[in-house]
Motif scaffolding. Structure first.
Motif, mmCIF file in Angstrom:
data_model
loop_
_atom_site.group_PDB
_atom_site.id
_atom_site.type_symbol
_atom_site.label_atom_id
_atom_site.label_comp_id
_atom_site.label_asym_id
_atom_site.label_seq_id
_atom_site.Cartn_x
_atom_site.Cartn_y
_atom_site.Cartn_z
ATOM 1 N N ASP A 85 -5.469 9.341 4.995
ATOM 2 C CA ASP A 85 -5.015 8.608 6.174
ATOM 3 C C ASP A 85 -5.686 7.238 6.268
ATOM 4 O OD1 ASP A 85 -3.468 10.783 6.765
ATOM 5 O OD2 ASP A 85 -4.803 11.581 8.325
ATOM 6 N N GLU A 86 -6.977 7.191 5.898
ATOM 7 C CA GLU A 86 -7.691 5.909 5.898
ATOM 8 C C GLU A 86 -7.097 4.979 4.838
ATOM 9 O OE1 GLU A 86 -10.218 2.697 6.306
ATOM 10 O OE2 GLU A 86 -9.692 4.315 7.700
ATOM 11 N N ALA A 87 -6.712 5.528 3.685
ATOM 12 C CA ALA A 87 -6.091 4.713 2.629
ATOM 13 C C ALA A 87 -4.789 4.097 3.123
ATOM 14 C CB ALA A 87 -5.844 5.567 1.386
ATOM 15 N N VAL A 88 -4.001 4.878 3.856
ATOM 16 C CA VAL A 88 -2.740 4.359 4.419
ATOM 17 C C VAL A 88 -3.035 3.219 5.395
ATOM 18 C CG1 VAL A 88 -0.750 4.911 5.862
ATOM 19 C CG2 VAL A 88 -1.466 6.505 4.071
ATOM 20 N N GLN B 42 -1.818 -0.688 5.023
ATOM 21 C CA GLN B 42 -1.047 -1.359 6.070
ATOM 22 C C GLN B 42 -1.702 -2.682 6.463
ATOM 23 O OE1 GLN B 42 -0.880 1.809 8.976
ATOM 24 N NE2 GLN B 42 1.013 2.661 8.116
ATOM 25 N N ASP B 43 -3.043 -2.706 6.493
ATOM 26 C CA ASP B 43 -3.757 -3.952 6.795
ATOM 27 C C ASP B 43 -3.549 -4.975 5.678
ATOM 28 O OD1 ASP B 43 -4.703 -2.935 9.164
ATOM 29 O OD2 ASP B 43 -6.675 -2.367 8.373
ATOM 30 N N ILE B 44 -3.615 -4.497 4.425
ATOM 31 C CA ILE B 44 -3.409 -5.389 3.279
ATOM 32 C C ILE B 44 -1.983 -5.928 3.282
ATOM 33 C CG2 ILE B 44 -3.342 -5.522 0.753
ATOM 34 C CD1 ILE B 44 -5.484 -3.236 0.811
ATOM 35 N N GLU C 202 8.525 -10.071 0.569
ATOM 36 C CA GLU C 202 9.049 -9.389 -0.621
ATOM 37 C C GLU C 202 7.917 -8.961 -1.549
ATOM 38 O OE1 GLU C 202 12.748 -9.868 -3.638
ATOM 39 O OE2 GLU C 202 11.550 -11.648 -3.359
ATOM 40 N N ALA C 203 6.985 -9.884 -1.852
ATOM 41 C CA ALA C 203 5.861 -9.544 -2.720
ATOM 42 C C ALA C 203 4.934 -8.535 -2.048
ATOM 43 C CB ALA C 203 5.083 -10.802 -3.107
ATOM 44 N N ALA C 204 4.803 -8.647 -0.721
ATOM 45 C CA ALA C 204 3.909 -7.746 0.018
ATOM 46 C C ALA C 204 4.418 -6.317 0.053
ATOM 47 C CB ALA C 204 3.714 -8.260 1.446
ATOM 48 N N ALA C 205 5.708 -6.121 -0.209
ATOM 49 C CA ALA C 205 6.297 -4.775 -0.144
ATOM 50 C C ALA C 205 5.612 -3.802 -1.104
ATOM 51 C CB ALA C 205 7.792 -4.840 -0.447
ATOM 52 N N ILE C 206 4.928 -4.327 -2.111
ATOM 53 C CA ILE C 206 4.159 -3.490 -3.038
ATOM 54 C C ILE C 206 3.263 -2.523 -2.256
ATOM 55 C CG2 ILE C 206 2.307 -3.505 -4.778
ATOM 56 C CD1 ILE C 206 3.224 -6.427 -5.405
ATOM 57 N N PHE C 207 2.600 -3.037 -1.230
ATOM 58 C CA PHE C 207 1.571 -2.262 -0.535
ATOM 59 C C PHE C 207 2.173 -1.224 0.407
ATOM 60 C CE2 PHE C 207 -0.127 -6.472 -1.580
ATOM 61 C CZ PHE C 207 -1.013 -6.070 -2.566
ATOM 62 N N ASP C 208 3.312 -1.550 0.983
ATOM 63 C CA ASP C 208 3.972 -0.539 1.806
ATOM 64 C C ASP C 208 4.510 0.576 0.920
ATOM 65 O OD1 ASP C 208 4.680 -0.294 4.781
ATOM 66 O OD2 ASP C 208 6.514 0.331 3.784
ATOM 67 N N MET C 209 5.003 0.188 -0.257
ATOM 68 C CA MET C 209 5.486 1.192 -1.200
ATOM 69 C C MET C 209 4.348 2.102 -1.649
ATOM 70 S SD MET C 209 5.525 1.762 -4.758
ATOM 71 C CE MET C 209 5.384 0.131 -5.484
ATOM 72 N N GLN C 210 3.147 1.545 -1.866
ATOM 73 C CA GLN C 210 2.005 2.363 -2.257
ATOM 74 C C GLN C 210 1.607 3.332 -1.142
ATOM 75 O OE1 GLN C 210 -1.321 0.112 -3.741
ATOM 76 N NE2 GLN C 210 -0.318 -0.334 -5.686
ATOM 77 N N SER C 211 1.697 2.867 0.103
ATOM 78 C CA SER C 211 1.347 3.772 1.213
ATOM 79 C C SER C 211 2.322 4.930 1.299
ATOM 80 C CB SER C 211 1.279 3.011 2.531
ATOM 81 O OG SER C 211 2.556 2.593 2.947
ATOM 82 N N MET C 212 3.603 4.689 0.916
ATOM 83 C CA MET C 212 4.577 5.781 0.896
ATOM 84 C C MET C 212 4.299 6.740 -0.261
ATOM 85 S SD MET C 212 8.231 4.170 2.124
ATOM 86 C CE MET C 212 8.230 2.657 1.193
ATOM 87 N N ALA D 176 -0.912 -9.735 3.167
ATOM 88 C CA ALA D 176 -0.082 -10.196 2.055
ATOM 89 C C ALA D 176 1.183 -10.886 2.545
ATOM 90 C CB ALA D 176 0.268 -9.018 1.153
ATOM 91 N N VAL D 177 1.764 -10.386 3.629
ATOM 92 C CA VAL D 177 2.958 -11.033 4.190
ATOM 93 C C VAL D 177 2.649 -12.490 4.521
ATOM 94 C CG1 VAL D 177 4.490 -11.117 6.194
ATOM 95 C CG2 VAL D 177 4.078 -8.945 5.059
#
Length: 541
Positions: free
Chosen positions: A51-54, A58-60, A71-81, A64-65
């Motif tokens: 949960d802390e990693a998620v 989300q902060d990153i 678009e480039a920042a979507a990497i991090f939301d995808m990783q949280s999923m 990044a946005v």
């Protein structure tokens, strides 16, 4: 190590940097197996770290946005999923329970196993997820080992050339750009997440160079044009590179003087030089580089990095904001191009063996007309606040265009009934399949403009996955077949009153600018940083 040494690598971002090297040392986490007494307590400990990693991701993502666009920042939301992926979670749980193992060991082993499975898949997109699995496993392990901190620590401390075996996307975003002159890594490719971020952040970078601890503190040159790292350059080499760096900076300064001037050839031919953007924030970069319009607004950024479809109102606000920022200059919005290398779980798309040729882009929109109408309504509403055109991707037939026009007409009819204003919206299509090229004369009679997407057109024409490193020796962006397709498209478009632009990578290839002008191309849409260089070339023709 004595004297000057040269090392060849893969240029990620072209530029020259001269400075001292600073090695980025990452803390080593202990992932060895330790027997535990209470498996459920260990699982609870894992869940807390997960949960802390998620939260961290989300902060990153938010940072990044701001720095590199949505678009480039979507990497991090995808990783949280990916962290919540059932296979990953089940593997961690079973490793803890079956082996009475500590969470650090379970996460590391699960990450290695699943990452290996991804790396052996045929599909390039799925293979790329291998690195993401490792990234999230490392993040969770770091949190477990540090009792929950696990924050990024990629600062370089003073202006320096940062060297590391690898940089994760999160570490790249965390870099203090004012302190990092360039970075050099052992791992990574020109198409990796980290490479894309480096280019977006304008940081000179090289990959594929084995980093030596002895380099720390030594003077070095990163030459992104030659793909070369030079350690302890001699006086002659240093003077040569300083001269090249100065010339490069002077060239940039000269290009700045072209702001406010038209992109017109010496014999008076006007070529529109537009910008490709991937988010509302990217419009600022287009304006800063004096774009004459937006030739490609990738609307899928609104769909990525979230868990539900964007509403009509959310889309309307984004499109309206860009239209207003451009103050009457043309903004061409590409309708949703999801699928293939861009995925969103809530679309519930089935796994495909060959996603680049599968259910994507306009095919999804025509299969899900309600989704399509929502986007079209938002675009038409935004057109009342500027000059907006619509562009449809992945077209292969006249029938598709006529179906699109019918849906578009229905949307306009509904807006009229509701007394909602909209502007005069041009309708265009992307030419990115050989089928569209061969049908371009018929297609030109249906639309106002063509925009040639050379990335996919080259890939489909040559039957080469351009992200597959093994095929690089066979990939030829200047292949005569692709150039003939472009020329044929321009000719057929003009025959029926269609203006024709290029919005793929070739549009920003200065070696081809004169050829495109000779072909009669009306518009080139490029990344914002390429606008002034292309204008300079056009003005010399």
């Amino acid at each position: 190590m004595e004297g000057m040494k040269r090392y060849n690598g893969k240029a990620i971002y072209k530029g020259i940097a001269i400075g001292t090297i600073k090695l980025m040392e990452k803390s080593k986490n202990d992932t060895s197996l330790r027997k535990i007494e209470d498996a459920e307590a260990e699982i609870a400990r894992y869940n807390e770290a997960r949960d802390e990693a998620v939260r961290q991701l989300q902060d990153i993502y938010k940072k990044a946005v701001e720095e590199v666009g949505a678009e480039a920042a979507a990497i991090f939301d995808m990783q949280s999923m990916l962290i919540g992926d059932d296979d990953f979670t089940d593997s961690v749980y079973s490793t803890i329970r079956d082996n009475m193992a500590n969470a650090e060991y379970a996460v590391h082993e699960s990450g290695e196993t699943i990452s290996k499975i991804f790396s052996q898949m045929e599909d390039e997109y799925m293979r790329a997820r291998s690195a993401d699995i490792k990234d999230i496993a490392d993040r969770i392990v770091t949190i477990l080992c540090s009792n929950g901190s696990g924050k990024e620590s990629a600062g370089a401390g003073g202006k320096s050339i940062l060297c590391a075996d690898d940089l994760t996307p999160a570490e790249t975003v965390a870099l203090d750009k004012s302190a990092v002159l360039a970075f050099v890594t052992k791992y990574g490719s020109s198409q990796s997440h980290t490479a894309i971020l480096a280019r977006t952040m304008n940081i000179p970078a090289l990959a594929g160079i084995a980093v030596d601890a002895e380099w720390n503190g030594k003077l070095a040159v990163v030459d992104g044009f030659a793909g070369e790292l030079i350690i302890e350059p001699d006086a002659e080499t240093l003077a040569e590179k300083e001269k090249l760096m100065k010339a490069s900076l002077e060239k940039l300064a000269i290009l700045q003087q072209l702001k406010g001037k038209e992109s017109v050839t010496r014999d008076g031919r006007k070529i529109n030089v537009y910008a490709n953007i991937g988010s509302v924030a990217d419009a600022d970069a287009a304006i800063d580089n004096d774009a004459e319009g937006i030739g490609l607004f990738r609307s899928e950024f609104l769909y990525l990095g979230r868990h539900t479809y964007p509403t009509e109102e959310e889309q309307f606000v984004a499109y309206k904001n860009v239209a207003r920022k451009m103050k009457g200059k043309k903004v061409i919005i590409r309708t949703l191009d999801i699928g293939a290398d861009k995925q969103a779980d809530y679309f519930n798309l089935e796994k495909e063996d060959n996603p680049a040729m599968g259910f994507r882009a306009i095919r999804i929109c025509l299969d899900r007309p309600d989704l399509f109408r929502t986007q079209l309504r938002a675009i038409y509403r935004a057109s009342a606040f500027g000059t907006i055109a619509i562009m449809y991707p992945m077209i292969i037939s006249v029938d598709e265009v006529r179906r699109i026009k019918k849906i578009s007409a229905d949307v306009c009819y509904s807006l009229n009934k509701e007394n909602i204003p909209y502007g005069n919206v041009e309708q265009g299509i992307m030419i990115e399949t050989p089928a569209a090229v061969m049908m371009s004369e018929e297609l030109a009679q249906e639309v106002d403009f063509f925009s040639i997407g050379t990335n996919d057109l080259t890939q489909y024409t040559l039957a080469i996955d351009r992200q597959n490193a093994k095929l690089e020796p066979f990939y030829d962006a200047h292949h005569p077949a692709v150039l003939r397709e472009i020329e044929m498209t321009v000719k057929n478009g003009h025959k029926h009153g269609c203006w024709v632009g290029i919005c793929g990578e070739l549009g920003g290839d200065i070696e081809l600018t004169e050829k495109f002008v000779e072909m009669g191309v009306d518009e080139l849409s490029v990344s914002p940083s390429r606008i002034l260089a292309i204008r300079d070339k056009i003005r010399s023709i």
